[in-house]
Motif scaffolding. Structure first.
Motif, PDB file in Angstrom:
ATOM      1  N   ASP A  11      -4.712   0.319  -5.224  1.00 25.91           N
ATOM      2  CA  ASP A  11      -5.592   1.451  -5.446  1.00 25.91           C
ATOM      3  C   ASP A  11      -5.665   1.804  -6.931  1.00 25.91           C
ATOM      4  O   ASP A  11      -6.740   2.046  -7.470  1.00 25.91           O
ATOM      5  CB  ASP A  11      -5.133   2.656  -4.625  1.00 25.91           C
ATOM      6  CG  ASP A  11      -6.173   3.749  -4.572  1.00 25.91           C
ATOM      7  OD1 ASP A  11      -7.357   3.425  -4.313  1.00 25.91           O
ATOM      8  OD2 ASP A  11      -5.814   4.920  -4.792  1.00 25.91           O
ATOM      9  N   GLU A  12      -4.519   1.790  -7.610  1.00 29.57           N
ATOM     10  CA  GLU A  12      -4.499   2.080  -9.049  1.00 29.57           C
ATOM     11  C   GLU A  12      -5.217   0.995  -9.841  1.00 29.57           C
ATOM     12  O   GLU A  12      -5.846   1.279 -10.866  1.00 29.57           O
ATOM     13  CB  GLU A  12      -3.064   2.211  -9.548  1.00 29.57           C
ATOM     14  CG  GLU A  12      -2.371   3.463  -9.084  1.00 29.57           C
ATOM     15  CD  GLU A  12      -0.908   3.496  -9.502  1.00 29.57           C
ATOM     16  OE1 GLU A  12      -0.361   4.588  -9.528  1.00 29.57           O
ATOM     17  OE2 GLU A  12      -0.326   2.430  -9.799  1.00 29.57           O
ATOM     18  N   ALA A  13      -5.115  -0.252  -9.403  1.00 30.74           N
ATOM     19  CA  ALA A  13      -5.746  -1.360 -10.115  1.00 30.74           C
ATOM     20  C   ALA A  13      -7.249  -1.146 -10.255  1.00 30.74           C
ATOM     21  O   ALA A  13      -7.850  -1.562 -11.238  1.00 30.74           O
ATOM     22  CB  ALA A  13      -5.466  -2.677  -9.404  1.00 30.74           C
ATOM     23  N   LEU A  59     -10.783  -5.974 -13.840  1.00 31.40           N
ATOM     24  CA  LEU A  59      -9.655  -6.909 -13.863  1.00 31.40           C
ATOM     25  C   LEU A  59      -8.354  -6.138 -14.017  1.00 31.40           C
ATOM     26  O   LEU A  59      -8.279  -5.192 -14.802  1.00 31.40           O
ATOM     27  CB  LEU A  59      -9.773  -7.883 -15.036  1.00 31.40           C
ATOM     28  CG  LEU A  59     -10.969  -8.818 -15.042  1.00 31.40           C
ATOM     29  CD1 LEU A  59     -11.073  -9.531 -16.380  1.00 31.40           C
ATOM     30  CD2 LEU A  59     -10.857  -9.816 -13.913  1.00 31.40           C
ATOM     31  N   ASP A  60      -7.330  -6.543 -13.297  1.00 29.95           N
ATOM     32  CA  ASP A  60      -6.010  -5.941 -13.431  1.00 29.95           C
ATOM     33  C   ASP A  60      -5.015  -6.858 -12.733  1.00 29.95           C
ATOM     34  O   ASP A  60      -5.393  -7.941 -12.269  1.00 29.95           O
ATOM     35  CB  ASP A  60      -5.971  -4.542 -12.818  1.00 29.95           C
ATOM     36  CG  ASP A  60      -4.912  -3.644 -13.475  1.00 29.95           C
ATOM     37  OD1 ASP A  60      -3.940  -4.174 -14.053  1.00 29.95           O
ATOM     38  OD2 ASP A  60      -5.052  -2.416 -13.396  1.00 29.95           O
ATOM     39  N   ALA A  61      -3.771  -6.437 -12.637  1.00 30.71           N
ATOM     40  CA  ALA A  61      -2.743  -7.233 -11.970  1.00 30.71           C
ATOM     41  C   ALA A  61      -1.717  -6.311 -11.343  1.00 30.71           C
ATOM     42  O   ALA A  61      -1.516  -5.183 -11.811  1.00 30.71           O
ATOM     43  CB  ALA A  61      -2.067  -8.169 -12.961  1.00 30.71           C
ATOM     44  N   ILE A  62      -1.113  -6.783 -10.281  1.00 24.56           N
ATOM     45  CA  ILE A  62      -0.002  -6.080  -9.632  1.00 24.56           C
ATOM     46  C   ILE A  62       1.082  -7.108  -9.360  1.00 24.56           C
ATOM     47  O   ILE A  62       0.831  -8.317  -9.415  1.00 24.56           O
ATOM     48  CB  ILE A  62      -0.427  -5.395  -8.313  1.00 24.56           C
ATOM     49  CG1 ILE A  62      -0.915  -6.436  -7.289  1.00 24.56           C
ATOM     50  CG2 ILE A  62      -1.466  -4.316  -8.549  1.00 24.56           C
ATOM     51  CD1 ILE A  62      -1.129  -5.870  -5.894  1.00 24.56           C
ATOM     52  N   GLU A  63       2.276  -6.632  -9.077  1.00 28.35           N
ATOM     53  CA  GLU A  63       3.336  -7.513  -8.617  1.00 28.35           C
ATOM     54  C   GLU A  63       3.738  -7.066  -7.232  1.00 28.35           C
ATOM     55  O   GLU A  63       3.892  -5.864  -6.976  1.00 28.35           O
ATOM     56  CB  GLU A  63       4.519  -7.506  -9.587  1.00 28.35           C
ATOM     57  CG  GLU A  63       4.165  -8.253 -10.856  1.00 28.35           C
ATOM     58  CD  GLU A  63       5.317  -8.395 -11.828  1.00 28.35           C
ATOM     59  OE1 GLU A  63       6.378  -7.775 -11.635  1.00 28.35           O
ATOM     60  OE2 GLU A  63       5.128  -9.122 -12.812  1.00 28.35           O
ATOM     61  N   VAL A  64       3.869  -8.030  -6.329  1.00 27.44           N
ATOM     62  CA  VAL A  64       4.242  -7.732  -4.944  1.00 27.44           C
ATOM     63  C   VAL A  64       5.444  -8.574  -4.551  1.00 27.44           C
ATOM     64  O   VAL A  64       5.683  -9.647  -5.099  1.00 27.44           O
ATOM     65  CB  VAL A  64       3.069  -8.002  -3.961  1.00 27.44           C
ATOM     66  CG1 VAL A  64       1.878  -7.110  -4.275  1.00 27.44           C
ATOM     67  CG2 VAL A  64       2.671  -9.458  -3.949  1.00 27.44           C
ATOM     68  N   GLU A  65       6.166  -8.078  -3.583  1.00 27.27           N
ATOM     69  CA  GLU A  65       7.271  -8.855  -3.020  1.00 27.27           C
ATOM     70  C   GLU A  65       6.693  -9.903  -2.079  1.00 27.27           C
ATOM     71  O   GLU A  65       5.609  -9.703  -1.512  1.00 27.27           O
ATOM     72  CB  GLU A  65       8.236  -7.924  -2.301  1.00 27.27           C
ATOM     73  CG  GLU A  65       8.936  -6.981  -3.262  1.00 27.27           C
ATOM     74  CD  GLU A  65      10.028  -6.169  -2.603  1.00 27.27           C
ATOM     75  OE1 GLU A  65      10.413  -6.495  -1.466  1.00 27.27           O
ATOM     76  OE2 GLU A  65      10.485  -5.219  -3.244  1.00 27.27           O
ATOM     77  N   PRO A  66       7.379 -11.012  -1.903  1.00 25.82           N
ATOM     78  CA  PRO A  66       6.851 -12.101  -1.063  1.00 25.82           C
ATOM     79  C   PRO A  66       6.440 -11.672   0.341  1.00 25.82           C
ATOM     80  O   PRO A  66       5.459 -12.185   0.880  1.00 25.82           O
ATOM     81  CB  PRO A  66       7.997 -13.110  -1.023  1.00 25.82           C
ATOM     82  CG  PRO A  66       8.754 -12.861  -2.282  1.00 25.82           C
ATOM     83  CD  PRO A  66       8.654 -11.377  -2.533  1.00 25.82           C
ATOM     84  N   GLY A  67       7.136 -10.721   0.933  1.00 28.21           N
ATOM     85  CA  GLY A  67       6.803 -10.285   2.285  1.00 28.21           C
ATOM     86  C   GLY A  67       5.533  -9.460   2.371  1.00 28.21           C
ATOM     87  O   GLY A  67       5.022  -9.212   3.462  1.00 28.21           O
ATOM     88  N   ALA A  68       4.993  -9.042   1.218  1.00 30.48           N
ATOM     89  CA  ALA A  68       3.795  -8.202   1.206  1.00 30.48           C
ATOM     90  C   ALA A  68       2.504  -9.008   1.112  1.00 30.48           C
ATOM     91  O   ALA A  68       1.413  -8.440   1.165  1.00 30.48           O
ATOM     92  CB  ALA A  68       3.857  -7.212   0.047  1.00 30.48           C
ATOM     93  N   ILE A  69       2.620 -10.330   0.985  1.00 30.30           N
ATOM     94  CA  ILE A  69       1.419 -11.165   0.865  1.00 30.30           C
ATOM     95  C   ILE A  69       1.496 -12.313   1.860  1.00 30.30           C
ATOM     96  O   ILE A  69       2.569 -12.868   2.111  1.00 30.30           O
ATOM     97  CB  ILE A  69       1.240 -11.689  -0.580  1.00 30.30           C
ATOM     98  CG1 ILE A  69      -0.127 -12.349  -0.764  1.00 30.30           C
ATOM     99  CG2 ILE A  69       2.370 -12.604  -0.984  1.00 30.30           C
ATOM    100  CD1 ILE A  69      -0.485 -12.629  -2.219  1.00 30.30           C
ATOM    101  N   SER A  70       0.355 -12.630   2.445  1.00 27.42           N
ATOM    102  CA  SER A  70       0.274 -13.793   3.327  1.00 27.42           C
ATOM    103  C   SER A  70      -1.039 -14.512   3.037  1.00 27.42           C
ATOM    104  O   SER A  70      -1.982 -13.918   2.516  1.00 27.42           O
ATOM    105  CB  SER A  70       0.359 -13.384   4.800  1.00 27.42           C
ATOM    106  OG  SER A  70      -0.711 -12.527   5.140  1.00 27.42           O
ATOM    107  N   PHE A  71      -1.073 -15.772   3.374  1.00 32.58           N
ATOM    108  CA  PHE A  71      -2.243 -16.604   3.095  1.00 32.58           C
ATOM    109  C   PHE A  71      -2.790 -17.170   4.392  1.00 32.58           C
ATOM    110  O   PHE A  71      -2.038 -17.436   5.323  1.00 32.58           O
ATOM    111  CB  PHE A  71      -1.859 -17.750   2.151  1.00 32.58           C
ATOM    112  CG  PHE A  71      -1.264 -17.276   0.860  1.00 32.58           C
ATOM    113  CD1 PHE A  71      -2.085 -16.845  -0.176  1.00 32.58           C
ATOM    114  CD2 PHE A  71       0.102 -17.229   0.682  1.00 32.58           C
ATOM    115  CE1 PHE A  71      -1.537 -16.390  -1.362  1.00 32.58           C
ATOM    116  CE2 PHE A  71       0.661 -16.778  -0.501  1.00 32.58           C
ATOM    117  CZ  PHE A  71      -0.167 -16.357  -1.528  1.00 32.58           C
ATOM    118  N   TYR A  72      -4.098 -17.382   4.420  1.00 31.28           N
ATOM    119  CA  TYR A  72      -4.695 -18.051   5.568  1.00 31.28           C
ATOM    120  C   TYR A  72      -5.945 -18.798   5.136  1.00 31.28           C
ATOM    121  O   TYR A  72      -6.487 -18.564   4.059  1.00 31.28           O
ATOM    122  CB  TYR A  72      -4.978 -17.080   6.717  1.00 31.28           C
ATOM    123  CG  TYR A  72      -6.129 -16.121   6.520  1.00 31.28           C
ATOM    124  CD1 TYR A  72      -7.396 -16.401   7.034  1.00 31.28           C
ATOM    125  CD2 TYR A  72      -5.953 -14.920   5.847  1.00 31.28           C
ATOM    126  CE1 TYR A  72      -8.452 -15.510   6.876  1.00 31.28           C
ATOM    127  CE2 TYR A  72      -6.991 -14.026   5.692  1.00 31.28           C
ATOM    128  CZ  TYR A  72      -8.238 -14.329   6.204  1.00 31.28           C
ATOM    129  OH  TYR A  72      -9.279 -13.454   6.045  1.00 31.28           O
TER     130      TYR A  72
END
Length: 123
Positions: A6-8, A32-45
């Motif tokens: 949301d801040e991004a 354009l911006d960037a965030i850092e997430v923990e591995p459990g917060a992202i998934s791919f499909y």
């Protein structure tokens, strides 16, 4: 670097019923911006919109909400095409944090700019 999705996008990020993240065209926010997430917060499909066409997508969960993004990032796309979603999952699980570069596409449909992942760095 910002802390949240949301801040991004300056508090202008919305979530369509489908989960796809977007900003209303013309909103006064950065693209354009960037965030850092923990591995459990992202998934791919994998999304297959038509026969023979493979697209990588990512879901990022923040504050109990899942946002769905296209992933046109070159390195991530090459990794996906070579090793599938499983290869990115292994990369994520081997990381302590994932630096996610975010951007907005051109308006589509005419009133929405969909958010996308422009880069992934597994830290």
């Amino acid at each position: 670097m910002t802390v949240s999705l949301d801040e991004a996008f300056g508090g202008q990020l919305h979530r369509a019923y489908s989960g796809k993240a977007f900003v209303i065209a013309g909103a006064q926010t950065c693209s354009l911006d960037a965030i850092e997430v923990e591995p459990g917060a992202i998934s791919f499909y994998e999304d297959n919109p038509s026969p023979g066409k493979r697209r990588l997508r990512a879901k990022i969960e923040q504050d109990g909400v899942n946002y769905d993004f296209s992933v046109p990032a070159d390195a991530a796309r090459r990794r996906f095409l070579a090793g599938g979603v499983a290869a990115l999952k292994v990369d994520a699980q081997a990381s302590q944090l994932i630096h996610v570069r975010l951007g907005l596409c051109r308006p589509f449909p005419a009133d929405s700019c969909y958010a996308q992942v422009n880069g992934l760095y597994f830290l």
